[in-house]
Write a protein that holds these residues in place. Structure first.
Motif, mmCIF file in Angstrom:
data_model
loop_
_atom_site.group_PDB
_atom_site.id
_atom_site.type_symbol
_atom_site.label_atom_id
_atom_site.label_comp_id
_atom_site.label_asym_id
_atom_site.label_seq_id
_atom_site.Cartn_x
_atom_site.Cartn_y
_atom_site.Cartn_z
ATOM 1 N N ALA A 82 -2.323 -1.966 -3.669
ATOM 2 C CA ALA A 82 -2.255 -1.208 -3.033
ATOM 3 C C ALA A 82 -3.029 -0.082 -2.075
ATOM 4 C CB ALA A 82 -1.007 -1.384 -2.510
ATOM 5 N N GLY A 86 -6.511 1.321 0.024
ATOM 6 C CA GLY A 86 -5.628 2.197 0.606
ATOM 7 C C GLY A 86 -7.292 3.357 0.732
ATOM 8 N N LEU A 95 -1.704 -3.834 0.696
ATOM 9 C CA LEU A 95 -1.227 -1.873 1.314
ATOM 10 C C LEU A 95 -0.556 -2.672 3.063
ATOM 11 C CD1 LEU A 95 -1.698 1.219 1.984
ATOM 12 C CD2 LEU A 95 -4.085 0.110 2.732
#
Length: 119
Positions: A82, A86, A95
């Protein structure tokens, strides 16, 4: 004094305040004796300090919940994926799962705080 209604006073009437003040002065009611009801009620109200002591509990709960969430996600490898997604500016499934968990935790803590304030 004339009867007050919506036809008597126009929107730009300069005497609106004077007429309203005169009407309110006529409509004043005498105080109603409560025979000690207000004093007895004030004695029965809970101590406001009791609620101030609990005010930090949601913060501790959110911190503990957030720490547990990160700990659980770090063990699955989902958190590094994630963070990488990001950082690249991509909305990856990892994410999305992390954001959904964070929003769910925030909503739960907010609901808890709201319930504590109302109750």
């Amino acid at each position: 004094m004339s009867e007050l209604n919506h036809e008597t006073l126009g929107p730009s009437d300069p005497d609106d305040d004077a007429v309203l003040d005169a009407w309110l002065a006529q409509a004043r009611l005498d105080p109603v004796p409560d025979d000690g009801f207000s004093a007895a009620l004030m004695q029965r109200l809970p101590d406001p300090g009791r609620y101030r002591r609990r005010s930090k509990a949601p913060l501790w709960g959110a911190g503990l919940g957030g720490g547990l969430l990160v700990w659980q996600l770090a063990g699955t490898g989902l958190l590094p994926q994630a963070l990488a997604g990001g950082a690249a500016g991509l909305l990856t499934p990892a994410l999305g799962v992390v954001l959904a968990c964070v929003l769910g935790l925030s909503a739960g803590v907010s609901g808890w705080v709201w319930a504590e304030r109302e109750g």
